[in-house]
Design a protein around this motif. Structure first.
Motif, PDB file in Angstrom:
ATOM      1  N   ILE A 182       6.465  -6.421   0.767  1.00  0.00           N
ATOM      2  CA  ILE A 182       7.927  -6.523   0.835  1.00  0.00           C
ATOM      3  C   ILE A 182       8.618  -6.241  -0.501  1.00  0.00           C
ATOM      4  N   PRO A 183       8.171  -6.849  -1.603  1.00  0.00           N
ATOM      5  CA  PRO A 183       8.921  -6.681  -2.856  1.00  0.00           C
ATOM      6  C   PRO A 183       9.090  -5.221  -3.270  1.00  0.00           C
ATOM      7  N   ALA A 184       8.088  -4.403  -3.021  1.00  0.00           N
ATOM      8  CA  ALA A 184       8.184  -2.999  -3.412  1.00  0.00           C
ATOM      9  C   ALA A 184       9.374  -2.335  -2.721  1.00  0.00           C
ATOM     10  N   TYR A 185       9.547  -2.635  -1.424  1.00  0.00           N
ATOM     11  CA  TYR A 185      10.645  -2.023  -0.672  1.00  0.00           C
ATOM     12  C   TYR A 185      11.983  -2.613  -1.084  1.00  0.00           C
ATOM     13  N   THR A 186      11.992  -3.935  -1.293  1.00  0.00           N
ATOM     14  CA  THR A 186      13.244  -4.569  -1.704  1.00  0.00           C
ATOM     15  C   THR A 186      13.748  -3.959  -3.005  1.00  0.00           C
ATOM     16  N   ARG A 187      12.842  -3.817  -3.956  1.00  0.00           N
ATOM     17  CA  ARG A 187      13.259  -3.269  -5.250  1.00  0.00           C
ATOM     18  C   ARG A 187      13.753  -1.843  -5.124  1.00  0.00           C
ATOM     19  N   LEU A 188      13.004  -1.050  -4.371  1.00  0.00           N
ATOM     20  CA  LEU A 188      13.377   0.358  -4.235  1.00  0.00           C
ATOM     21  C   LEU A 188      14.729   0.493  -3.535  1.00  0.00           C
ATOM     22  N   VAL A 189      14.876  -0.217  -2.398  1.00  0.00           N
ATOM     23  CA  VAL A 189      16.106  -0.103  -1.617  1.00  0.00           C
ATOM     24  C   VAL A 189      17.284  -0.651  -2.414  1.00  0.00           C
ATOM     25  N   ARG A 190      17.067  -1.754  -3.095  1.00  0.00           N
ATOM     26  CA  ARG A 190      18.152  -2.329  -3.889  1.00  0.00           C
ATOM     27  C   ARG A 190      18.601  -1.356  -4.975  1.00  0.00           C
ATOM     28  N   GLY A 191      17.636  -0.786  -5.671  1.00  0.00           N
ATOM     29  CA  GLY A 191      17.962   0.157  -6.738  1.00  0.00           C
ATOM     30  C   GLY A 191      18.746   1.348  -6.201  1.00  0.00           C
ATOM     31  N   SER A 192      18.276   1.922  -5.096  1.00  0.00           N
ATOM     32  CA  SER A 192      18.950   3.092  -4.533  1.00  0.00           C
ATOM     33  C   SER A 192      20.337   2.727  -4.037  1.00  0.00           C
ATOM     34  N   THR A 193      20.452   1.543  -3.410  1.00  0.00           N
ATOM     35  CA  THR A 193      21.738   1.143  -2.841  1.00  0.00           C
ATOM     36  C   THR A 193      22.758   0.894  -3.945  1.00  0.00           C
ATOM     37  N   LEU A 194      22.295   0.276  -5.029  1.00  0.00           N
ATOM     38  CA  LEU A 194      23.213   0.008  -6.134  1.00  0.00           C
ATOM     39  C   LEU A 194      23.831   1.303  -6.634  1.00  0.00           C
ATOM     40  N   SER A 195      23.001   2.366  -6.724  1.00  0.00           N
ATOM     41  CA  SER A 195      23.582   3.604  -7.231  1.00  0.00           C
ATOM     42  C   SER A 195      24.403   4.304  -6.149  1.00  0.00           C
ATOM     43  N   ALA A 196      23.987   4.168  -4.879  1.00  0.00           N
ATOM     44  CA  ALA A 196      24.743   4.814  -3.802  1.00  0.00           C
ATOM     45  C   ALA A 196      26.129   4.177  -3.657  1.00  0.00           C
ATOM     46  N   LYS A 197      26.207   2.887  -3.983  1.00  0.00           N
ATOM     47  CA  LYS A 197      27.470   2.163  -3.851  1.00  0.00           C
ATOM     48  C   LYS A 197      28.561   2.734  -4.746  1.00  0.00           C
ATOM     49  N   GLN A 198      28.116   3.404  -5.812  1.00  0.00           N
ATOM     50  CA  GLN A 198      29.093   3.944  -6.756  1.00  0.00           C
ATOM     51  C   GLN A 198      29.860   5.134  -6.183  1.00  0.00           C
ATOM     52  N   ASN A 199      29.326   5.721  -5.091  1.00  0.00           N
ATOM     53  CA  ASN A 199      29.971   6.905  -4.541  1.00  0.00           C
ATOM     54  C   ASN A 199      31.387   6.594  -4.056  1.00  0.00           C
ATOM     55  N   GLU A 200      32.253   7.585  -4.200  1.00  0.00           N
ATOM     56  CA  GLU A 200      33.655   7.344  -3.851  1.00  0.00           C
ATOM     57  C   GLU A 200      33.860   7.167  -2.357  1.00  0.00           C
ATOM     58  N   TYR A 201      32.996   7.815  -1.552  1.00  0.00           N
ATOM     59  CA  TYR A 201      33.222   7.688  -0.115  1.00  0.00           C
ATOM     60  C   TYR A 201      32.969   6.270   0.382  1.00  0.00           C
TER      61      TYR A 201
END
Lengths: 307, 327
Positions: free
Chosen positions: B200-219
């Motif tokens: 689980i932790p591997a996926y949590t870290r990966l998804v969290r990291g990607s989501t944090l950067s995706a959240k910055q998108n203007e859309y």
């Protein structure tokens, strides 16, 4: 630097506490009553109640946890349900064996992995590179215990060069250490290769080449040192996998370390023992990563002064 | 701890050094998974552009190694599904003499009870693929949701989730799975759950990291301004952004789970005796290594080839999903 070290040490404390909570509740979540395991099914109720009281199993869980924690800090992890020996005693008898195996495995992995990675990068996109990378992907795909089994067949059964199992001389160490180290070696080879290739694209390498330095000097004097910094981190992380891997490799080679003890304890539901082993292995892992962090800070001053 | 900081700093660097080795069971060639973060889906700017996966699929189709690996994997899956039709004998039946070397009747020989090894390997493929896939589904669904939640709401919830993950990551590799099996008791089903939870932790870290950067998108901001709810934003706008690296990690995760299952069965904590499972077959083979090499050789080859093919496929997927990694 000393501030950095202190910070790292402090950061390890909550992790260790977390591990102790986890390990403690693991034993309490598990089905199976320790009193029944100790006395057998035919024990009478009064006898069981007495032992339960004696072991403090009737106290509230937080009280039990703090008793466990204060014991652990003082080096008292209770007694094995099976042999009634002190858990710490049994573990300290066997831990050196596991460390020996893991250290030998990691030593082999670093030697093979880093050399292979550098060679592959130096011959980028040539036959040597391709061959090394094929070996590396094989190395991460082959189960260590099967590789070990095949090595036993070849070197012990067929050629009779090395012993099948046991742990008396260095000759007993060769096959288990190699089988254990292959995975980490393969990962390190890939990391080292990409690290070196990455560094070779840097401006200072171009400058060094432009100065007319030979490719050899560029590689060894300029590129390698910087390329190896991320490799150090990987070594720390891989060490965890290696410690876990000893459980399987020790079984295969009948190596008298913590791994074999862990399995017999799990099968016997000897929870104080399992608790102790897990605590020791996790502690070892945390300490190795601490050491890696410190090395890292030493190698790369930028890390020390950040934050 | 360092894990968390690294997840936060998951900025594409182009190198291959990623955080991979730490992920899951320490499986393997996950180099550069972290670098995929937020790179592949470029749909943010031009809203009617082709979806990111068509370009990736086209790139994948140009990679002969990847296609070959995909073909092999499909063949393995087919052979596992069709095992009852393909297997020359019943995997549990004594169909010949004990410990017979490979022959016309028993292509890969017979085991210590006289069972056909080829048939057992074919049926073993069902076990391995099933356990590998289900373990990854467990890890991905729990870890993925935790990562999305942590990244979307940040704050205290994020802190709690990531602290727990740090704790789980403090257990080296297979040890966490071992602890879970110690609690649940040894069985194939529990192995599946244990490997799933441990990853689980591997996926949590990966998804969290990607989501944090995706959240910055203007859309994302735009969607919120239009009144979209949290879960709508998460599933419509954030999940697609996270898909690319997660596909790679999951593929490699199946390989790791197959290895871990075999390892746990080998030490007697997985499949119980009559089950045709590759790791369990190797455990008995160990006792006959002096007399019968075929007992140990073929199940191990089956594991290695399966895991190898999945690893190659994972590497090819990474190349296809993140072209920037190709130098």
């Amino acid at each position: 630097m000393s501030q950095y070290i202190a910070g790292r040490l402090l950061a390890a404390i909550p992790v260790l506490l977390g591990i102790s909570v986890f390990v403690f509740f693991m034993a309490h979540l598990a089905p199976g009553d320790p009193v029944t395991i100790m006395l057998g099914l035919q024990a009478d109720a009064e006898q069981m109640e007495r032992l339960r009281e004696e072991l403090g199993l009737n106290d509230p869980l937080p009280v039990q946890y703090f008793r466990f924690l204060s014991g652990a800090v003082r080096g008292d992890l209770g007694r094995s349900l099976k042999s009634n020996r002190l858990v710490t005693q049994e573990i300290t008898d066997r831990f050196p064996r596991t460390i020996q195996l893991a250290a030998a495995g990691m030593g082999l992995a670093i030697t093979i992995g880093v050399i292979a990675g550098v060679v592959a990068a130096a011959f980028h996109r040539r036959l040597t590179d391709t061959a090394t990378m094929i070996l590396a992907i094989l190395g991460v795909s082959v189960p260590s215990f099967w590789l070990g089994l095949m090595l036993i067949y070849l070197f012990s059964v067929r050629l009779r060069w090395l012993p099948v199992a046991g742990a008396d001389t260095w000759r007993h160490l060769v096959l288990p250490a190699f089988s254990l180290g292959v995975l980490a070696a393969a990962i390190l080879a890939r990391m080292t290769r990409s690290g070196v290739l990455e560094v070779l694209r840097q401006d200072y390498v171009r400058t060094a080449r432009a100065k007319g330095l030979s490719e050899r000097v560029v590689l060894y004097r300029h590129a390698l040192k910087n390329a190896l910094i991320p490799v150090v981190t990987i070594v720390g992380l891989q060490f965890g996998g290696l410690l876990g891997g000893t459980v399987i490799i020790e079984t295969l080679f009948a190596w008298p370390g913590l791994g074999t003890l862990a399995i017999t304890s799990i099968l016997a539901r000897d929870f104080p023992m399992v608790q102790g082993i897990v605590l020791y292995l996790a502690l070892g892992y945390v300490l190795v990563n601490l050491a890696v962090d410190l090395t890292y800070g030493y190698l790369d001053p930028r890390i020390r002064y950040r934050r | 701890m360092k894990h968390r900081t690294r997840a936060e700093n998951m900025v594409p660097t182009g190198g291959g050094d990623g955080t991979g080795g730490s992920a899951g069971e320490g499986t393997g060639p996950m180099s550069g998974v972290g670098n995929l973060v937020g790179t592949a889906p470029a749909t943010g700017a031009e809203s009617r552009a082709r979806p990111w996966y068509t370009a990736a699929a086209r790139r994948f189709a140009r990679n002969p190694t990847g296609l070959l690996a995909l073909g092999c994997l499909l063949a393995f899956i087919a052979s596992a599904v069709l095992a009852p039709l393909l297997a020359p004998h019943d995997p549990l039946d004594i169909s010949g003499e004990r410990l017979q070397p490979p022959s016309r009747e028993h292509l890969l020989g017979t085991d210590e009870l006289g069972r056909d090894i080829l048939s057992r390997i074919l049926y073993g493929g069902r076990v391995s693929l099933q356990v590998g896939i289900i373990a990854v589904v467990i890890a991905l669904s729990v870890g993925g949701v935790l990562g999305l939640v942590a990244a979307y709401w940040e704050g205290r919830l994020d802190g709690v989730i990531m602290r727990v993950m740090d704790m789980m990551l403090a257990f080296p590799g297979i040890l966490l799975a071992l602890v879970i099996i110690a609690v649940l008791g040894p069985s194939l089903f529990n192995v599946m759950i244990a490997i799933g939870i441990a990853s689980i932790p591997a996926y949590t870290r990966l998804v969290r990291g990607s989501t944090l950067s995706a959240k910055q998108n203007e859309y994302v901001e735009a969607a919120r301004a239009l009144g979209a709810g949290a879960w709508r934003i998460i599933f419509r706008h954030l999940v697609p952004n996270v898909a690319a690296p997660v596909i790679v990690l999951s593929t490699l995760g199946v390989a790791g789970a197959i290895l871990a299952t075999a390892g746990l069965s080998f030490i007697g904590l997985g499949a119980p005796p009559p089950t045709p499972e590759w790791g369990a077959m190797l455990a008995t083979a160990r006792n006959y290594i002096r007399r019968a090499w075929w007992l140990a050789t073929f199940p191990g080859l089956a594991i290695t080839i399966t895991v190898l093919v999945i690893n190659i496929l994972g590497d090819a997927l990474r190349d296809a999903l993140d072209p920037r990694l190709k130098s």
